[in-house]
Design a protein around this motif. Structure first.
Motif, short mmCIF file in Angstrom:
data_model
loop_
_atom_site.label_atom_id
_atom_site.label_comp_id
_atom_site.label_asym_id
_atom_site.label_seq_id
_atom_site.Cartn_x
_atom_site.Cartn_y
_atom_site.Cartn_z
N ALA A 226 24.92 45.74 -96.14
CA ALA A 226 24.77 45.19 -97.49
C ALA A 226 24.87 43.67 -97.42
CB ALA A 226 25.86 45.74 -98.41
N GLU A 227 24.39 43.02 -98.46
CA GLU A 227 24.46 41.56 -98.52
C GLU A 227 25.88 41.07 -98.76
OE1 GLU A 227 22.17 39.19 -98.03
OE2 GLU A 227 20.64 40.69 -97.55
N ASN A 228 26.67 41.86 -99.52
CA ASN A 228 28.03 41.44 -99.85
C ASN A 228 28.85 42.66 -100.25
OD1 ASN A 228 27.49 41.94 -102.70
ND2 ASN A 228 26.32 40.04 -102.66
N GLU A 229 30.13 42.43 -100.50
CA GLU A 229 31.04 43.52 -100.84
C GLU A 229 30.62 44.24 -102.12
OE1 GLU A 229 35.76 44.05 -102.01
OE2 GLU A 229 35.15 42.30 -100.87
N SER A 230 30.21 43.48 -103.12
CA SER A 230 29.79 44.10 -104.39
C SER A 230 28.62 45.04 -104.19
CB SER A 230 29.43 43.02 -105.41
OG SER A 230 30.55 42.26 -105.74
N GLU A 231 27.66 44.62 -103.39
CA GLU A 231 26.51 45.48 -103.13
C GLU A 231 26.93 46.73 -102.37
OE1 GLU A 231 22.78 45.20 -100.20
OE2 GLU A 231 22.73 43.67 -101.77
N ALA A 232 27.84 46.58 -101.43
CA ALA A 232 28.31 47.74 -100.66
C ALA A 232 28.99 48.75 -101.58
CB ALA A 232 29.27 47.28 -99.57
N LEU A 233 29.73 48.28 -102.56
CA LEU A 233 30.47 49.18 -103.46
C LEU A 233 29.57 49.92 -104.44
CD1 LEU A 233 33.63 47.01 -104.15
CD2 LEU A 233 33.52 49.14 -102.83
N GLU A 234 28.30 49.54 -104.54
CA GLU A 234 27.38 50.24 -105.44
C GLU A 234 27.16 51.69 -105.04
OE1 GLU A 234 23.79 47.97 -105.88
OE2 GLU A 234 24.88 46.24 -106.68
N VAL A 235 27.50 52.05 -103.81
CA VAL A 235 27.34 53.43 -103.35
C VAL A 235 28.48 54.33 -103.84
CG1 VAL A 235 28.56 53.21 -101.14
CG2 VAL A 235 26.61 54.71 -101.30
N VAL A 236 29.49 53.72 -104.48
CA VAL A 236 30.65 54.46 -104.98
C VAL A 236 30.42 54.82 -106.45
CG1 VAL A 236 33.13 54.30 -105.47
CG2 VAL A 236 32.19 53.26 -103.40
#
Length: 90
Positions: free
Chosen positions: A50-60
């Motif tokens: 992911a580009e950043n932490e926020s983008e990574a958390l979109e899978v939750v």
């Protein structure tokens, strides 16, 4: 892109809703997840880029995001380890 380990804890009571919401994101998202639920550890884990932490958390699932965390992962080279020891050994 950065590789992240996303950890999404939930309670036993939240489990059905959590897995339903992951499935609603698509079977491709569901396939990325590993769950500990059947072993009594109600947590889902995903490793993704992911580009950043926020983008990574979109899978939750949205109702669990406040409890989830995304950890940026890295690998070490032998040279980095040697340099670390040189700088920190007494």
């Amino acid at each position: 892109m950065v590789k992240y380990l996303v950890e999404s804890p939930h309670t036993e009571e939240e489990c059905p809703k959590a897995v339903d919401e992951v499935l609603a994101m698509g079977t491709d998202v569901l396939k990325q997840y590993d769950f500990g639920c059947m072993a009594g550890e109600h947590t889902g884990w995903v490793i993704l880029d992911a580009e950043n932490e926020s983008e990574a958390l979109e899978v939750v699932p949205s109702f669990l995001r406040s409890k989830a965390r995304a950890i940026a992962l890295n690998k070490f080279t032998p040279e980095q380890i040697k340099k670390y020891h040189e700088e920190h050994d007494d």
